[in-house]
Structure formats: structure tokens, C-alpha cells
Scaffold this active site. Sequence first.
Site, PDB file in Angstrom:
ATOM      1  CD  GLU A   1      -6.813  -1.815  -1.484  1.00  0.00           C
ATOM      2  OE1 GLU A   1      -7.119  -2.030  -0.551  1.00  0.00           O
ATOM      3  OE2 GLU A   1      -5.706  -0.803  -1.720  1.00  0.00           O
TER       4      GLU A   1
ATOM      5  CB  CYS B   1      -0.425  -2.585  -7.377  1.00  0.00           C
ATOM      6  SG  CYS B   1       0.123  -2.977  -5.727  1.00  0.00           S
TER       7      CYS B   1
ATOM      8  CB  CYS C   1       0.080  -9.558   5.045  1.00  0.00           C
ATOM      9  SG  CYS C   1       1.575  -9.815   5.182  1.00  0.00           S
TER      10      CYS C   1
ATOM     11  CB  CYS D   1       5.265  -4.436   8.024  1.00  0.00           C
ATOM     12  SG  CYS D   1       6.309  -5.551   7.191  1.00  0.00           S
TER      13      CYS D   1
ATOM     14  CB  CYS E   1       1.981  -2.778   6.632  1.00  0.00           C
ATOM     15  SG  CYS E   1       0.782  -3.421   5.004  1.00  0.00           S
TER      16      CYS E   1
ATOM     17  CB  CYS F   1      -0.379   0.374   1.794  1.00  0.00           C
ATOM     18  SG  CYS F   1       1.164   1.079   1.038  1.00  0.00           S
TER      19      CYS F   1
HETATM   20  N1  SAH Z   1       4.893  -7.959   1.416  1.00  0.00           N
HETATM   21  C1  SAH Z   1       5.626  -7.344   0.434  1.00  0.00           C
HETATM   22  C2  SAH Z   1       4.494  -6.324  -0.667  1.00  0.00           C
HETATM   23  C3  SAH Z   1       3.975  -5.267   0.546  1.00  0.00           C
HETATM   24  S1  SAH Z   1       3.375  -3.793   0.012  1.00  0.00           S
HETATM   25  C4  SAH Z   1       6.752  -6.404   0.726  1.00  0.00           C
HETATM   26  O1  SAH Z   1       6.742  -6.189   2.093  1.00  0.00           O
HETATM   27  O2  SAH Z   1       7.405  -5.859   0.125  1.00  0.00           O
HETATM   28  C5  SAH Z   1       4.713  -2.990  -0.990  1.00  0.00           C
HETATM   29  C6  SAH Z   1       5.506  -1.816  -0.032  1.00  0.00           C
HETATM   30  O3  SAH Z   1       4.923  -1.029   0.423  1.00  0.00           O
HETATM   31  C7  SAH Z   1       6.277  -2.529   0.736  1.00  0.00           C
HETATM   32  O4  SAH Z   1       7.738  -2.305   0.714  1.00  0.00           O
HETATM   33  C8  SAH Z   1       5.827  -2.023   2.162  1.00  0.00           C
HETATM   34  O5  SAH Z   1       6.794  -2.276   3.285  1.00  0.00           O
HETATM   35  C9  SAH Z   1       5.349  -0.569   1.796  1.00  0.00           C
HETATM   36  N2  SAH Z   1       4.316  -0.389   2.754  1.00  0.00           N
HETATM   37  C10 SAH Z   1       3.267  -0.758   3.477  1.00  0.00           C
HETATM   38  N3  SAH Z   1       2.589  -0.029   4.209  1.00  0.00           N
HETATM   39  C11 SAH Z   1       3.046   1.111   3.898  1.00  0.00           C
HETATM   40  C12 SAH Z   1       2.747   2.285   4.524  1.00  0.00           C
HETATM   41  N4  SAH Z   1       1.785   2.477   5.144  1.00  0.00           N
HETATM   42  N5  SAH Z   1       3.568   3.708   4.000  1.00  0.00           N
HETATM   43  C13 SAH Z   1       4.580   3.257   3.258  1.00  0.00           C
HETATM   44  N6  SAH Z   1       4.879   2.383   2.878  1.00  0.00           N
HETATM   45  C14 SAH Z   1       4.320   1.070   3.136  1.00  0.00           C
END
Ligand code: SAH
Length: 354
Positions: free
Chosen positions: A97, A110, A117, A121, A124, A338
Site C-alpha cells: 500500500e 507515503c 511487519c 505494535c 497497528c 495505516c
Molecule cells: N514502522 C514505522 C512506520 C510505521 S507507520 C514506525 O513504527 O514508525 C507510521 C506511524 O503510524 C507510526 O508512528 C505508527 O506507530 C503509527 N500507527 C500505526 N498504526 C496506527 C493506528 N492505528 N493509529 C495511529 N497511529 C498508528
Amino acid sequence: MNIDNKIRDIRSLSPEELTAEIAALGEKPFRAKQLFQWMHEKLADGFDEMTNLPKGLREKLRETYDYTHLEAVERKISALDGTEKYLFRLSDGNVIESVLMRYHHGNSVCISSQAGCRMGCRFCASTIGGLTRNLLPSEMLDQIYQIQKITGERVSNVVVMGTGEPLDNYENLLRFLRLLTGEHGLHISQRNVTVSTCGIVEKIRALAEEELQITLALSLHASSQEKRRQLMPVANRYELSDVLDACRYYFDRTGRRITFEYSLVGGVNDTAQDAKELAGLIGGMNCHVNLIPVNPVKERNFVQPDRGAVLAFQRKLEQYGVNATIRREMGRDIAGACGQLWKGYIEAGSDRST
Ligand code: SAH
């Protein structure tokens, strides 16, 4: 990326490597220049388009190398703000994506750095199925190239904030950054590139030593080690103090202000006390906090704080002298956030028509 891939994947080679490869094929150096131009400036989708290369050479190239070319299988355009979401199919059938966001200061893309991944987290969507594989440098680049070709508009900013942990794919990321910002490709300014990481300490330090002028965004999401561990399994590997030391080191080496991302989760990390602790943690650093009201994911029961709580959190940080902005939500009507578009696609079965 293993050695075989490195040689075969021609669109990931640096200008110097390409010159050496072309010389090994018995061709003149100017052919390497032409080839690089086709791949990274004219954005050709294959050798066939390279009309100023002799047919024999094109055939030789086809036999010797792979040519990365992503296929757009879905494009959704937001009626609200012009944000565009793309799903691209890789040559092995995996789907990733990417997002195009239109701002006053220019177009920002982006990109994803991995298919899936493994960071886990909790909030996510992209990590639910685990890691499928790393993306090649050429596969990161072609997300930008294809969006530029499809829209006919120039991309001026790139954020590595899509699916995947970029620092978990470090060598390919670096190669991608050099090709993206090098003078012979799209030549995007390093200052217009942001890499977002969940905080892999030794890789942040390694990146700092490259002394690139890119922005580092650190996904913080909590103001204590204890709380961070509950949201981000990677916090079991690294102490928060070590992560922040690595960020300070990044600033010292590059002079680039750090961005901290903080996803606000109702009842989890959104109280006045959290804001105070956060300010205590990063106060005095040359940084900026980006507050993201959490995007609810179906599989998780995290909720957004109400608007008032988000604004109060921001105000509190500013009272303590910490610069903070609330991330504008883009493309709400097209499953923007996301990994949502990708997840929807996978769940509906990837053979559905678009
Ligand atoms: N792996 C990288 C990039 C991930 S996505 C990282 O961890 O930074 C980019 C941002 O979106 C990250 O800060 C991630 O924690 C956040 N993110 C992911 N899912 C989310 C969600 N459901 N709501 C809000 N932020 C989210």
C-alpha cells in the site's frame, strides 16, 4: 537483499555499480548513463521502452537482469481532500500500500518498506499477519515512480511511514534513500524525506553516522518504559532512555530536529499526567511532537480520545514548552489510515475486481 538479487535487480544499482555492470557486458560507459536515465528519470516500465539502446543490448539486459515494475491494482481518490490510496502488486504477487497526500507545499508520498511487519505494535493493522518479506530498493522507489506517472504530478516529499519497519530493512532502505535523493534520479531533497521508526537503537545510530539530511520520526506513543512496553513489543528490546539517547545522537550528527509520533489512545496514554511525563522526558530536546488520534483497528479495542482531550493534551505539552501539532486526518472516506486499504483488500480476497 542477497548477492544474487543485488546483481539481478538492475533498478536497485547505484550509478557506479551500473557502470561496472555495463562495462562487464562489454558496453561503453555512456550506455550506463542512458540506462540509468531511463530507469530513474524517464521512469520506464521495462527495457522495451528504452528506444535509444540498441535492440541487441536490450535483449542482453532482459536475459541478465530483473526489472522491477509495480502494477497498480487499486487506486482510490478521496472526495474530501484529494488524497489517493494505491495498492501495488509486486512481481511475486504480494500486494503493498502507498498513499499520495496533497499539501500546499507539494505532493507527499507515503511508501511501504516491507510487505507486512514483524514489530507487533498493538494498535497497528499492518503487523497483524507478521512479516512477509523486505522490499527491494527498487520496489520502494517504484511506488513513487508509478504514482508520479499515474497522476502526471511531481512528488516533492517522501515519508517512509507505510507498512513495515524501515530500519528492519536497513541496507535496502539506505540504497533506496541514495537513489531517491541522488543527483541523477528524481533528485528529491534529503530535507523532504522522513523515515519513521519504532526505535531500533543500533540502526538509528548507524543512520545518524550516514549524516544524511533526512528527518527521523520516532514512534514514541508512551511517556514511560512500562507503558511503552504495553503498546510496542519492540520496547522489550530497548530501554526508552537508550532510544532517546539515540535520537539525541541523531540530532548531534545531522542537526535535524527529531519528530516524535505519539498516537493518542483514549484511556491509555492521553491524560494530563501523560502529557506532563512526556514533556519531562523530551523537554529540552530539539524536537517536535506529532499527535495522532489512534485510528481504530477492528481487531483491537483501542479508541480515539474525544477532540477536547486531544486539544487539551496538545495545550499541556505547549505549556511545558514542547512544540506539538495534531496530525490532520487525510482520506478519511477512502479507508485512509495505516494499512486499512490493504487489509480490506486481503480480507475480501485479492481476486475481486476493482
Ligand atoms: N514502522 C514505522 C512506520 C510505521 S507507520 C514506525 O513504527 O514508525 C507510521 C506511524 O503510524 C507510526 O508512528 C505508527 O506507530 C503509527 N500507527 C500505526 N498504526 C496506527 C493506528 N492505528 N493509529 C495511529 N497511529 C498508528
